[in-house]
Scaffold this active site. Structure first.
Site, PDB file in Angstrom:
ATOM      1  N   ASN A 209      -4.522   5.255  13.683  1.00 44.93           N
ATOM      2  CA  ASN A 209      -5.753   4.850  12.992  1.00 44.93           C
ATOM      3  C   ASN A 209      -6.303   3.582  13.643  1.00 44.93           C
ATOM      4  O   ASN A 209      -5.745   3.085  14.614  1.00 44.93           O
ATOM      5  CB  ASN A 209      -5.501   4.669  11.492  1.00 44.93           C
ATOM      6  CG  ASN A 209      -4.448   3.612  11.230  1.00 44.93           C
ATOM      7  OD1 ASN A 209      -4.625   2.450  11.564  1.00 44.93           O
ATOM      8  ND2 ASN A 209      -3.318   4.033  10.652  1.00 44.93           N
ATOM      9  N   ASP A 277      -0.363   8.429   6.312  1.00 40.90           N
ATOM     10  CA  ASP A 277       0.206   9.112   5.143  1.00 40.90           C
ATOM     11  C   ASP A 277       1.033  10.322   5.548  1.00 40.90           C
ATOM     12  O   ASP A 277       1.915  10.736   4.816  1.00 40.90           O
ATOM     13  CB  ASP A 277      -0.930   9.552   4.211  1.00 40.90           C
ATOM     14  CG  ASP A 277      -1.514   8.348   3.476  1.00 40.90           C
ATOM     15  OD1 ASP A 277      -0.709   7.523   2.991  1.00 40.90           O
ATOM     16  OD2 ASP A 277      -2.749   8.215   3.416  1.00 40.90           O
ATOM     17  N   ASP A 306       6.472   6.463   1.346  1.00 44.68           N
ATOM     18  CA  ASP A 306       5.542   5.396   0.969  1.00 44.68           C
ATOM     19  C   ASP A 306       6.306   4.070   0.946  1.00 44.68           C
ATOM     20  O   ASP A 306       7.136   3.835   0.057  1.00 44.68           O
ATOM     21  CB  ASP A 306       4.915   5.690  -0.397  1.00 44.68           C
ATOM     22  CG  ASP A 306       3.744   4.770  -0.672  1.00 44.68           C
ATOM     23  OD1 ASP A 306       3.913   3.536  -0.523  1.00 44.68           O
ATOM     24  OD2 ASP A 306       2.662   5.262  -1.007  1.00 44.68           O
ATOM     25  N   ILE A 307       6.017   3.222   1.932  1.00 49.85           N
ATOM     26  CA  ILE A 307       6.781   1.974   2.098  1.00 49.85           C
ATOM     27  C   ILE A 307       6.541   1.033   0.914  1.00 49.85           C
ATOM     28  O   ILE A 307       7.477   0.485   0.327  1.00 49.85           O
ATOM     29  CB  ILE A 307       6.397   1.289   3.431  1.00 49.85           C
ATOM     30  CG1 ILE A 307       6.693   2.244   4.597  1.00 49.85           C
ATOM     31  CG2 ILE A 307       7.142  -0.029   3.611  1.00 49.85           C
ATOM     32  CD1 ILE A 307       6.087   1.826   5.920  1.00 49.85           C
ATOM     33  N   PHE A 324      -2.256  -3.438   0.266  1.00 53.45           N
ATOM     34  CA  PHE A 324      -3.680  -3.417   0.582  1.00 53.45           C
ATOM     35  C   PHE A 324      -4.184  -2.012   0.261  1.00 53.45           C
ATOM     36  O   PHE A 324      -3.402  -1.065   0.292  1.00 53.45           O
ATOM     37  CB  PHE A 324      -3.914  -3.722   2.068  1.00 53.45           C
ATOM     38  CG  PHE A 324      -4.111  -5.196   2.347  1.00 53.45           C
ATOM     39  CD1 PHE A 324      -3.053  -6.071   2.230  1.00 53.45           C
ATOM     40  CD2 PHE A 324      -5.357  -5.686   2.707  1.00 53.45           C
ATOM     41  CE1 PHE A 324      -3.217  -7.428   2.475  1.00 53.45           C
ATOM     42  CE2 PHE A 324      -5.546  -7.037   2.965  1.00 53.45           C
ATOM     43  CZ  PHE A 324      -4.478  -7.917   2.850  1.00 53.45           C
ATOM     44  N   LYS A 342       1.607   2.724  -7.231  1.00 55.36           N
ATOM     45  CA  LYS A 342       2.597   2.196  -6.282  1.00 55.36           C
ATOM     46  C   LYS A 342       3.457   1.085  -6.898  1.00 55.36           C
ATOM     47  O   LYS A 342       4.338   0.544  -6.236  1.00 55.36           O
ATOM     48  CB  LYS A 342       1.900   1.695  -5.015  1.00 55.36           C
ATOM     49  CG  LYS A 342       1.076   2.801  -4.335  1.00 55.36           C
ATOM     50  CD  LYS A 342       0.961   2.615  -2.863  1.00 55.36           C
ATOM     51  CE  LYS A 342       0.100   3.702  -2.234  1.00 55.36           C
ATOM     52  NZ  LYS A 342       0.339   3.873  -0.821  1.00 55.36           N
TER      53      LYS A 342
HETATM   54  O1  PMT Z   1      -5.705  -4.317  11.003  1.00 51.91           O
HETATM   55  P1  PMT Z   1      -7.141  -4.748  10.844  1.00 51.91           P
HETATM   56  O2  PMT Z   1      -8.037  -4.168  11.914  1.00 51.91           O
HETATM   57  O3  PMT Z   1      -7.277  -6.235  10.697  1.00 51.91           O
HETATM   58  O4  PMT Z   1      -7.671  -4.106   9.467  1.00 51.91           O
HETATM   59  C1  PMT Z   1      -7.107  -4.521   8.281  1.00 51.91           C
HETATM   60  C2  PMT Z   1      -6.821  -3.332   7.337  1.00 51.91           C
HETATM   61  C3  PMT Z   1      -8.133  -2.663   6.941  1.00 51.91           C
HETATM   62  C4  PMT Z   1      -5.907  -2.303   8.013  1.00 51.91           C
HETATM   63  C5  PMT Z   1      -6.084  -3.920   6.076  1.00 51.91           C
HETATM   64  O5  PMT Z   1      -6.898  -4.858   5.477  1.00 51.91           O
HETATM   65  C6  PMT Z   1      -5.720  -2.817   5.089  1.00 51.91           C
HETATM   66  O6  PMT Z   1      -6.506  -2.392   4.258  1.00 51.91           O
HETATM   67  N1  PMT Z   1      -4.474  -2.314   5.172  1.00 51.91           N
HETATM   68  C7  PMT Z   1      -3.970  -1.184   4.353  1.00 51.91           C
HETATM   69  C8  PMT Z   1      -4.442   0.096   4.945  1.00 51.91           C
HETATM   70  C9  PMT Z   1      -3.905   1.309   4.208  1.00 51.91           C
HETATM   71  O7  PMT Z   1      -3.021   1.972   4.684  1.00 51.91           O
HETATM   72  O8  PMT Z   1      -4.408   1.492   3.010  1.00 51.91           O
HETATM   73  P2  PMT Z   1      -3.997   2.708   2.031  1.00 51.91           P
HETATM   74  O9  PMT Z   1      -4.951   2.593   0.921  1.00 51.91           O
HETATM   75  O10 PMT Z   1      -3.894   3.974   2.793  1.00 51.91           O
HETATM   76  O11 PMT Z   1      -2.552   2.342   1.549  1.00 51.91           O
HETATM   77  C10 PMT Z   1      -2.317   1.521   0.391  1.00 51.91           C
HETATM   78  C11 PMT Z   1      -1.095   0.671   0.605  1.00 51.91           C
HETATM   79  O12 PMT Z   1       0.045   1.515   0.729  1.00 51.91           O
HETATM   80  C12 PMT Z   1      -1.115  -0.224   1.833  1.00 51.91           C
HETATM   81  O13 PMT Z   1      -0.523  -1.444   1.495  1.00 51.91           O
HETATM   82  C13 PMT Z   1      -0.243   0.528   2.833  1.00 51.91           C
HETATM   83  O14 PMT Z   1       0.426  -0.373   3.712  1.00 51.91           O
HETATM   84  C14 PMT Z   1       0.738   1.208   1.915  1.00 51.91           C
HETATM   85  N2  PMT Z   1       1.285   2.487   2.422  1.00 51.91           N
HETATM   86  C15 PMT Z   1       0.476   3.544   2.639  1.00 51.91           C
HETATM   87  C16 PMT Z   1       1.051   4.733   3.061  1.00 51.91           C
HETATM   88  C17 PMT Z   1       2.446   4.812   3.260  1.00 51.91           C
HETATM   89  N3  PMT Z   1       3.007   5.932   3.670  1.00 51.91           N
HETATM   90  N4  PMT Z   1       3.191   3.735   3.038  1.00 51.91           N
HETATM   91  C18 PMT Z   1       2.643   2.576   2.614  1.00 51.91           C
HETATM   92  O15 PMT Z   1       3.345   1.587   2.433  1.00 51.91           O
END
Ligand code: PMT
Length: 422
Positions: A209, A277, A306-307, A324, A342
């Site tokens: 991504n 994901d 999911d970490i 985030f 989460k």
């Molecule tokens: O890296 P940059 O270019 O500076 O951009 C910053 C950013 C947009 C990447 C950052 O600000 C951000 O939003 N990071 C989270 C991106 C994300 O994966 O969002 P999500 O809504 O898909 O996931 C929600 C949360 O679950 C996140 O904390 C993610 O780390 C976590 N996650 C998601 C999937 C997974 N399998 N395991 C996780 O831990």
């Protein structure tokens, strides 16, 4: 937390590591300190007083018997105006002179003629460092209250390997901060995930991504500045490791989870990584071939662990777990639902639709959602204007500091702003 009202007398003694002192001057000044410099005769063999003067924007002192310096700025005044005397690099010779009270040049005279706190940053050949004479001198200085940073172990400029490498400027700056301030997150361990994950399709292709890692990197740096010990676990990015962090590079989500679990226990977890994901469940061991007349390969996916959710429910759950949420629509509702699903304490929502230009940009526009069991609201939210990712990081770290300070005030009662593993 800046060094604005601090004056540091930097004494640069002889040694190849003196080149690092130039960067040290730059970093101390960036932190707000006034830096006055003395370059010993040995030091001047490795860095020019002119470079030191240009970086410190002050006259540089090199010779005890310069009548001009003596009339305009006596050596006594030079050392007494300082809040801290920093000897970096401190050669074996300079350390010996300090231990025995010699005053045969401006540098050693200034140290002897002062009651100001002194920090030394030893740098020398490993045999010289290990020599009993040096070790005795170091012990003498330590008994007198002289603080010491390093040395580190590693390959030396002379080709030998062992103890004797001068500490890095970031680590010296960090020790200077520690000297002047009680840093709010000192003693806390924070894990920060950052950047994208890459999920392999075959040995040459992957699904990833657009995350650049800039936001996670800025958070790691802000936590380090606040005194935390940071484990920074990043997917592939073009960024350098945050200075002072324990950095671990990973590719796929499964590796990231493993690194995170290995890094536990921690007090703080920040999941800024854009974790894929899904992973391809039939990763080809050979490069997939494009064959004439055949349709494109069909990929099937399996869900990644999911970490964030794993950490939130972990038996070693950190006191504060913050994720985030990268959303492209209905951020408010999606982020709140994600926070509850989460089981984290906080979630930083950011709208990553392409019009917002967040991925890879230097700026972010976020809303901080906090789980709370106080009052009739489950989740509170605070929207911030668009700002530099460093400013978002500073804001978040200040919020984190408040959590731990509140906890201290409550005399170690469990905080109401964070929840325990279920
Ligand atoms: O890296 P940059 O270019 O500076 O951009 C910053 C950013 C947009 C990447 C950052 O600000 C951000 O939003 N990071 C989270 C991106 C994300 O994966 O969002 P999500 O809504 O898909 O996931 C929600 C949360 O679950 C996140 O904390 C993610 O780390 C976590 N996650 C998601 C999937 C997974 N399998 N395991 C996780 O831990």
């Amino acid at each position: 937390m800046m060094l604005h009202d601090k004056t540091i007398l930097l004494i640069i003694s002889g040694g190849i590591a003196a080149y690092k002192s130039l960067d040290l001057i730059r970093q101390l000044r960036k932190a707000g300190a006034q830096v006055r410099c003395i370059v010993s005769k040995g030091g001047a063999q490795f860095v020019t007083p002119m470079s030191v003067a240009a970086l410190s924007e002050h006259e540089v002192y090199t010779d005890l018997f310069s009548l001009k310096d003596e009339s305009e700025m006596g050596h006594i005044r030079l050392s007494r105006e300082a809040d801290l005397i920093l000897v970096a690099p401190a050669s074996a010779n300079m350390i010996a002179k300090m231990a025995h009270g010699l005053a045969d040049d401006l540098a050693s005279t200034c140290i002897l003629a002062s009651d100001k706190p002194v920090m030394i940053v030893p740098a020398m050949n490993p045999m010289m460092w290990d020599h009993q004479a040096t070790q005795d001198n170091i012990e003498t200085l330590s008994d007198r209250g002289v603080r010491q940073i390093g040395p580190a172990s590693g390959e030396m400029a002379c080709g030998e390997t062992g103890m004797g490498r001068m500490a890095e400027p970031e680590d010296i700056l960090s020790a200077v901060y520690d000297f002047f301030f009680e840093r709010p997150l000192k003693g806390k361990h924070a894990i920060v995930t950052s950047g994208p994950t890459y999920e392999a399709i075959d040995p040459v292709r992957f699904i990833g991504n657009r995350s650049s890692g800039k936001q996670g990197h800025a958070i790691a740096c802000a936590l380090i500045k606040a005194g935390a010990h940071v484990t920074y676990i990043s997917g592939p990015t073009a960024l350098p490791c945050p200075p002072g962090a324990n950095s671990i590079s990973v590719e796929a989500a499964c590796e990231m989870l493993e690194a995170v679990e290995n890094a536990l226990p921690a007090d703080i977890f920040i999941g800024a990584a854009a974790v894929c994901d899904w992973a391809v469940d039939n990763v080809s061991t050979q490069k997939l071939k494009k064959r004439e007349g055949q349709s494109a390969p069909a990929l099937t996916f399996t869900e990644n662990p999911d970490i964030l959710k794993t950490v939130s429910s972990h038996e070693k759950r950190p006191e504060l777990v913050c994720g985030f949420a990268a959303e492209t629509q209905d951020m408010n509702n999606n982020a709140k639902a994600k926070l509850l699903r989460k089981k984290c304490d906080w979630l930083v929502g950011n709208n990553v639709c392409s019009a917002q230009n967040i991925f890879g940009s230097d700026e972010n526009e976020v809303c901080l959602f906090k789980y709370t069991d106080i009052g009739d609201q489950d989740i509170t939210s605070q929207t911030l204007p668009r700002m530099k990712k460093e400013a978002v990081a500073d804001f978040l770290v200040n919020e984190i500091i408040s959590v731990f300070e509140n906890k201290k005030d409550q005399n170690n009662e469990p905080s109401h702003t964070t929840r325990a593993a279920e």
